[in-house]
Scaffold this motif. Structure first.
Motif, PDB file in Angstrom:
ATOM      1  N   PRO A  57       0.813  -1.219   0.000  1.00 13.73           N
ATOM      2  CA  PRO A  57       0.000   0.000   0.000  1.00 13.73           C
ATOM      3  C   PRO A  57       0.845   1.267   0.000  1.00 13.73           C
ATOM      4  O   PRO A  57       0.469   2.275  -0.589  1.00 13.73           O
ATOM      5  CB  PRO A  57      -0.810  -0.136   1.294  1.00 13.73           C
ATOM      6  N   SER A  58       1.996   1.222   0.686  1.00 13.27           N
ATOM      7  CA  SER A  58       2.833   2.410   0.801  1.00 13.27           C
ATOM      8  C   SER A  58       3.484   2.794  -0.526  1.00 13.27           C
ATOM      9  O   SER A  58       3.957   3.914  -0.694  1.00 13.27           O
ATOM     10  CB  SER A  58       3.926   2.185   1.852  1.00 13.27           C
ATOM     11  N   SER A  59       3.509   1.832  -1.473  1.00 10.62           N
ATOM     12  CA  SER A  59       4.142   2.106  -2.766  1.00 10.62           C
ATOM     13  C   SER A  59       3.192   2.785  -3.744  1.00 10.62           C
ATOM     14  O   SER A  59       3.600   3.182  -4.826  1.00 10.62           O
ATOM     15  CB  SER A  59       4.669   0.808  -3.378  1.00 10.62           C
ATOM     16  N   LYS A  60       1.928   2.923  -3.370  1.00 14.73           N
ATOM     17  CA  LYS A  60       0.954   3.557  -4.253  1.00 14.73           C
ATOM     18  C   LYS A  60       1.200   5.064  -4.316  1.00 14.73           C
ATOM     19  O   LYS A  60       1.622   5.682  -3.353  1.00 14.73           O
ATOM     20  CB  LYS A  60      -0.461   3.278  -3.754  1.00 14.73           C
ATOM     21  N   VAL A  61       0.927   5.624  -5.487  1.00 14.14           N
ATOM     22  CA  VAL A  61       1.111   7.057  -5.678  1.00 14.14           C
ATOM     23  C   VAL A  61      -0.014   7.814  -4.987  1.00 14.14           C
ATOM     24  O   VAL A  61      -1.193   7.494  -5.159  1.00 14.14           O
ATOM     25  CB  VAL A  61       1.132   7.398  -7.187  1.00 14.14           C
ATOM     26  N   SER A  62       0.345   8.817  -4.210  1.00 17.09           N
ATOM     27  CA  SER A  62      -0.649   9.568  -3.436  1.00 17.09           C
ATOM     28  C   SER A  62      -1.475  10.475  -4.347  1.00 17.09           C
ATOM     29  O   SER A  62      -1.036  10.843  -5.447  1.00 17.09           O
ATOM     30  CB  SER A  62       0.057  10.416  -2.382  1.00 17.09           C
ATOM     31  N   PRO A  63      -2.673  10.847  -3.894  1.00 12.25           N
ATOM     32  CA  PRO A  63      -3.501  11.776  -4.685  1.00 12.25           C
ATOM     33  C   PRO A  63      -2.788  13.104  -4.974  1.00 12.25           C
ATOM     34  O   PRO A  63      -2.986  13.687  -6.040  1.00 12.25           O
ATOM     35  CB  PRO A  63      -4.729  11.989  -3.793  1.00 12.25           C
ATOM     36  N   VAL A  64      -1.964  13.551  -4.048  1.00 12.24           N
ATOM     37  CA  VAL A  64      -1.229  14.810  -4.244  1.00 12.24           C
ATOM     38  C   VAL A  64      -0.251  14.679  -5.411  1.00 12.24           C
ATOM     39  O   VAL A  64      -0.169  15.564  -6.267  1.00 12.24           O
ATOM     40  CB  VAL A  64      -0.465  15.206  -2.963  1.00 12.24           C
ATOM     41  N   VAL A  65       0.480  13.570  -5.446  1.00  8.17           N
ATOM     42  CA  VAL A  65       1.439  13.344  -6.529  1.00  8.17           C
ATOM     43  C   VAL A  65       0.707  13.185  -7.857  1.00  8.17           C
ATOM     44  O   VAL A  65       1.149  13.725  -8.891  1.00  8.17           O
ATOM     45  CB  VAL A  65       2.309  12.103  -6.246  1.00  8.17           C
ATOM     46  N   LYS A  66      -0.398  12.470  -7.860  1.00 10.03           N
ATOM     47  CA  LYS A  66      -1.182  12.307  -9.091  1.00 10.03           C
ATOM     48  C   LYS A  66      -1.645  13.662  -9.620  1.00 10.03           C
ATOM     49  O   LYS A  66      -1.581  13.924 -10.825  1.00 10.03           O
ATOM     50  CB  LYS A  66      -2.398  11.409  -8.834  1.00 10.03           C
ATOM     51  N   ALA A  67      -2.087  14.523  -8.710  1.00 11.33           N
ATOM     52  CA  ALA A  67      -2.554  15.851  -9.110  1.00 11.33           C
ATOM     53  C   ALA A  67      -1.404  16.677  -9.689  1.00 11.33           C
ATOM     54  O   ALA A  67      -1.566  17.379 -10.698  1.00 11.33           O
ATOM     55  CB  ALA A  67      -3.174  16.570  -7.914  1.00 11.33           C
ATOM     56  N   GLN A  68      -0.239  16.586  -9.053  1.00 11.90           N
ATOM     57  CA  GLN A  68       0.917  17.329  -9.554  1.00 11.90           C
ATOM     58  C   GLN A  68       1.395  16.782 -10.899  1.00 11.90           C
ATOM     59  O   GLN A  68       1.826  17.550 -11.769  1.00 11.90           O
ATOM     60  CB  GLN A  68       2.050  17.287  -8.526  1.00 11.90           C
ATOM     61  N   LEU A  69       1.305  15.464 -11.064  1.00 10.71           N
ATOM     62  CA  LEU A  69       1.691  14.874 -12.348  1.00 10.71           C
ATOM     63  C   LEU A  69       0.746  15.336 -13.455  1.00 10.71           C
ATOM     64  O   LEU A  69       1.188  15.688 -14.559  1.00 10.71           O
ATOM     65  CB  LEU A  69       1.687  13.350 -12.243  1.00 10.71           C
ATOM     66  N   ARG A  70      -0.542  15.346 -13.184  1.00 11.47           N
ATOM     67  CA  ARG A  70      -1.508  15.828 -14.175  1.00 11.47           C
ATOM     68  C   ARG A  70      -1.237  17.291 -14.516  1.00 11.47           C
ATOM     69  O   ARG A  70      -1.282  17.683 -15.689  1.00 11.47           O
ATOM     70  CB  ARG A  70      -2.940  15.677 -13.634  1.00 11.47           C
ATOM     71  N   ALA A  71      -0.957  18.085 -13.483  1.00 11.53           N
ATOM     72  CA  ALA A  71      -0.673  19.500 -13.701  1.00 11.53           C
ATOM     73  C   ALA A  71       0.593  19.683 -14.530  1.00 11.53           C
ATOM     74  O   ALA A  71       0.664  20.565 -15.394  1.00 11.53           O
ATOM     75  CB  ALA A  71      -0.540  20.219 -12.356  1.00 11.53           C
ATOM     76  N   PHE A  72       1.590  18.832 -14.266  1.00 13.56           N
ATOM     77  CA  PHE A  72       2.841  18.909 -15.015  1.00 13.56           C
ATOM     78  C   PHE A  72       2.607  18.560 -16.478  1.00 13.56           C
ATOM     79  O   PHE A  72       3.100  19.259 -17.379  1.00 13.56           O
ATOM     80  CB  PHE A  72       3.880  17.962 -14.410  1.00 13.56           C
ATOM     81  N   LYS A 104      13.370  22.868 -15.989  1.00  9.64           N
ATOM     82  CA  LYS A 104      13.096  24.086 -15.223  1.00  9.64           C
ATOM     83  C   LYS A 104      11.703  24.044 -14.620  1.00  9.64           C
ATOM     84  O   LYS A 104      11.497  24.427 -13.461  1.00  9.64           O
ATOM     85  CB  LYS A 104      13.244  25.304 -16.131  1.00  9.64           C
ATOM     86  N   ILE A 105      10.743  23.547 -15.382  1.00  7.59           N
ATOM     87  CA  ILE A 105       9.375  23.432 -14.875  1.00  7.59           C
ATOM     88  C   ILE A 105       9.295  22.389 -13.771  1.00  7.59           C
ATOM     89  O   ILE A 105       8.673  22.616 -12.727  1.00  7.59           O
ATOM     90  CB  ILE A 105       8.408  23.073 -16.019  1.00  7.59           C
ATOM     91  N   LEU A 106       9.937  21.243 -13.970  1.00  9.63           N
ATOM     92  CA  LEU A 106       9.901  20.180 -12.963  1.00  9.63           C
ATOM     93  C   LEU A 106      10.485  20.649 -11.639  1.00  9.63           C
ATOM     94  O   LEU A 106      10.050  20.200 -10.569  1.00  9.63           O
ATOM     95  CB  LEU A 106      10.673  18.958 -13.469  1.00  9.63           C
ATOM     96  N   MET A 107      11.456  21.567 -11.686  1.00 10.66           N
ATOM     97  CA  MET A 107      12.116  22.047 -10.479  1.00 10.66           C
ATOM     98  C   MET A 107      11.306  23.097  -9.721  1.00 10.66           C
ATOM     99  O   MET A 107      11.704  23.535  -8.639  1.00 10.66           O
ATOM    100  CB  MET A 107      13.490  22.630 -10.831  1.00 10.66           C
ATOM    101  N   GLU A 108      10.166  23.509 -10.252  1.00 14.78           N
ATOM    102  CA  GLU A 108       9.348  24.497  -9.559  1.00 14.78           C
ATOM    103  C   GLU A 108       8.786  23.909  -8.271  1.00 14.78           C
ATOM    104  O   GLU A 108       8.521  22.708  -8.175  1.00 14.78           O
ATOM    105  CB  GLU A 108       8.210  24.967 -10.468  1.00 14.78           C
ATOM    106  N   SER A 109       8.573  24.755  -7.294  1.00 21.85           N
ATOM    107  CA  SER A 109       8.144  24.311  -5.961  1.00 21.85           C
ATOM    108  C   SER A 109       6.804  23.582  -5.987  1.00 21.85           C
ATOM    109  O   SER A 109       6.555  22.693  -5.166  1.00 21.85           O
ATOM    110  CB  SER A 109       8.066  25.504  -5.008  1.00 21.85           C
ATOM    111  N   LYS A 110       5.960  23.936  -6.935  1.00 21.03           N
ATOM    112  CA  LYS A 110       4.628  23.323  -7.000  1.00 21.03           C
ATOM    113  C   LYS A 110       4.681  21.834  -7.344  1.00 21.03           C
ATOM    114  O   LYS A 110       3.676  21.130  -7.210  1.00 21.03           O
ATOM    115  CB  LYS A 110       3.755  24.062  -8.008  1.00 21.03           C
ATOM    116  N   TYR A 111       5.852  21.341  -7.803  1.00 14.56           N
ATOM    117  CA  TYR A 111       5.987  19.927  -8.160  1.00 14.56           C
ATOM    118  C   TYR A 111       6.905  19.176  -7.192  1.00 14.56           C
ATOM    119  O   TYR A 111       7.462  18.141  -7.542  1.00 14.56           O
ATOM    120  CB  TYR A 111       6.515  19.801  -9.592  1.00 14.56           C
ATOM    121  N   LYS A 112       7.050  19.686  -5.994  1.00 12.15           N
ATOM    122  CA  LYS A 112       7.986  19.077  -5.041  1.00 12.15           C
ATOM    123  C   LYS A 112       7.604  17.659  -4.656  1.00 12.15           C
ATOM    124  O   LYS A 112       8.471  16.790  -4.486  1.00 12.15           O
ATOM    125  CB  LYS A 112       8.110  19.945  -3.786  1.00 12.15           C
ATOM    126  N   ASP A 113       6.311  17.385  -4.521  1.00 11.02           N
ATOM    127  CA  ASP A 113       5.887  16.026  -4.168  1.00 11.02           C
ATOM    128  C   ASP A 113       6.093  15.067  -5.332  1.00 11.02           C
ATOM    129  O   ASP A 113       6.434  13.898  -5.139  1.00 11.02           O
ATOM    130  CB  ASP A 113       4.413  16.027  -3.731  1.00 11.02           C
TER     131      ASP A 113
END
Length: 346
Positions: A11-26, A144-153
């Motif tokens: 279960p701990s290896s599953k991607v969190s909703p926060v990471v999924k949201a950031q990936l979609r945003a990216f 440069k985009i990936l390094m933005e703070s909004k994608y830290k998770d």
């Protein structure tokens, strides 16, 4: 590549909703770096999406190879796959890097080749010293985009330490640079390296450095094959993207970046491309020994498309030119008038 380790899902290896949201945003953010199909008919987000899907398909062939007895002990299965894929199956970071690199590899593409960008003396051409200009620019923009703070998770999910960060960036850079197939020096270097690495291919690689070298080459082939996958798929798919690439080159000619109108060499150019790049690349997939039936699919489609193009290509080129002449009639008239003025002045 990492040493073998069987990864048990938890279960701990599953991607969190926060990471999924950031990936979609990216992904959404990256998609905005691609021009519309009206402006850039070929090197747009639809092409990139096609490359992503093709890369995912080839990677899936590696992670789930043929010729393995999946009824045996799961650890033995995982070890066999690890050995037969040069450790790629044990490197989730590399597997993710394939899709990531495919996504970003043509960011801000202008519809012009590196040679044309160098001739224009663009800021990017100067910055990158006329070497793999478009590819280096794509990498820098995406990083440069990936390094933005909004994608830290999202970053924390991709890599957890400095070593993994360096590994991921190296994979991404190597993959995107591999899509520059026009650079003769890079092409020669890759061919020599491949010949050396797979000269005596063994089922199990004892030397870790040899295994890593083979894994790197396989990784680059995935990206290269995916970038031109339309030529090794169904005829309709090949023609759809071929028409778009022709139109993109036609626009470059209208704008004065291409010396000759593209229809003049398109028919023979496609045959040359099949004989000297596409079919040899499909054979290289087989030489790696990790792609299973995908090799046969790609090679067979490439040969069939080449055969059909040889029969129908000249008529298709004439039609593509006529369509572009009609679509860009105003720009074409201006270009013809400019050429007449130049001739008269001479």
């Amino acid at each position: 590549m990492p040493d073998f380790q069987q990864v048990q899902p938890s279960p701990s290896s599953k991607v969190s909703p926060v990471v999924k949201a950031q990936l979609r945003a990216f992904v959404d953010r990256i998609s905005l770096l691609y021009e519309s199909s009206e402006k850039i008919p070929f090197h747009n987000f639809e092409h990139v999406s096609h490359v992503v899907m093709s890369g995912s398909k080839l990677m899936n062939r590696i992670v789930n190879p043929d010729g393995i007895d999946y009824k045996q002990n799961s650890t033995n299965v995982a070890l066999q796959i690890h050995n037969s894929t040069y450790g790629i199956s044990s490197d989730p970071l590399l597997q993710f890097a394939v899709v990531f690199s495919a996504l970003i590899h043509d960011c801000k593409h202008t519809g012009l080749t590196n040679v044309e960008l160098a001739a224009l003396g663009t800021p990017e051409a100067i910055k990158y010293h006329n070497k793999t200009i478009a590819e280096q620019h794509s990498v820098d923009l995406a990083w440069k985009i990936l390094m933005e703070s909004k994608y830290k998770d999202l970053r924390a999910c991709i890599y957890s330490n400095e070593k993994e960060l360096v590994h991921f960036r190296k994979l991404m850079v190597n993959a995107v640079m591999a899509t520059d197939i026009a650079d003769k020096d890079l092409k020669s270097y890759r061919e020599n390296r491949c010949e050396l690495a797979f000269k005596d291919r063994a089922e199990k690689d004892i030397d870790p450095m040899d295994r890593d070298r083979k894994a790197t080459i396989v990784f680059e082939y995935i990206i290269q094959a995916s970038d031109v996958a339309h030529t090794m798929q169904h005829w309709s798919t090949y023609q759809k993207f071929n028409v778009r690439l022709f139109e993109e080159r036609y626009i470059a000619w209208l704008n004065g970046h291409l010396e000759k109108e593209p229809s003049l060499g398109w028919y023979g150019g496609e045959i040359w491309f099949f004989d000297n790049y596409i079919i040899p690349l499909a054979n290289k997939l087989n030489k790696c020994g990790v792609f299973g039936v995908s090799y046969h699919e790609y090679l067979n489609y490439a040969k069939e498309n080449r055969k059909e193009w040889e029969m129908k290509g000249q008529a298709i080129v004439a039609r593509m030119k006529a369509d572009c002449d009609a679509k860009y009639a105003k720009q074409l008239a201006l270009k013809m008038n400019e050429q007449v003025v130049v001739i008269e002045e001479e």
